[in-house]
Design a protein around this motif. Sequence first.
Motif, short mmCIF file in Angstrom:
data_model
loop_
_atom_site.label_atom_id
_atom_site.label_comp_id
_atom_site.label_asym_id
_atom_site.label_seq_id
_atom_site.Cartn_x
_atom_site.Cartn_y
_atom_site.Cartn_z
N LYS A 49 -5.03 5.82 -21.68
CA LYS A 49 -5.01 6.80 -20.59
C LYS A 49 -5.89 6.36 -19.42
CE LYS A 49 -4.24 10.91 -23.41
NZ LYS A 49 -4.77 12.26 -23.72
N THR A 68 -6.69 10.01 -17.63
CA THR A 68 -5.76 11.09 -17.31
C THR A 68 -6.03 12.29 -18.20
OG1 THR A 68 -4.11 10.19 -18.81
CG2 THR A 68 -3.94 9.54 -16.52
N THR A 69 -5.71 13.45 -17.70
CA THR A 69 -5.85 14.69 -18.46
C THR A 69 -4.46 15.28 -18.67
OG1 THR A 69 -6.08 16.05 -16.49
CG2 THR A 69 -8.11 15.14 -17.41
N GLU A 70 -4.42 16.42 -19.30
CA GLU A 70 -3.13 17.08 -19.54
C GLU A 70 -2.52 17.63 -18.26
OE1 GLU A 70 -1.71 16.80 -22.50
OE2 GLU A 70 -3.51 15.71 -23.09
N SER A 71 -3.34 17.90 -17.24
CA SER A 71 -2.85 18.42 -15.95
C SER A 71 -2.37 17.28 -15.07
CB SER A 71 -3.96 19.17 -15.22
OG SER A 71 -4.43 20.23 -16.00
#
Length: 133
Positions: A49, A68-71
């Motif tokens: 990620k 990276t995040t979930e959003s």
Amino acid sequence: MSFFSKILLVSSLFLTFSGYSQNLECCSSKEEIEETLSGYWKIKDDSSKSLYHFWFENGRGNVENVETTESLGKYLSVKGSHSYLYIKEEDASFALEYIFKFGNWISTIKKLDKHNLSLETNGEITDYYKITY
């Protein structure tokens, strides 16, 4: 030395040197490199990620590793990953000098356009692609 041998020698030297050249489709100045490099880049064929965020302020560059995040479009900085970045021009080629808390290193720009980046560091080339939303 025959004429054919001379042509062969010159051709092989040209091909050798052209392999070391840069392919900067976008840029001929430090300012253009800053503009093209600014943004988020990911190493090609890397399943992590991890991304690299480049940005410039008043001629001084910054780069940090982010994840990276979930959003969509949201990133978290990796603690302790920030480095300062300077664009160096040497012998008609451009390089990036990274300066961080524990030292520095230089990567030569081999290719740069709006979508792709290739950097050579210590003889090893790493390819990146730009993340856009």
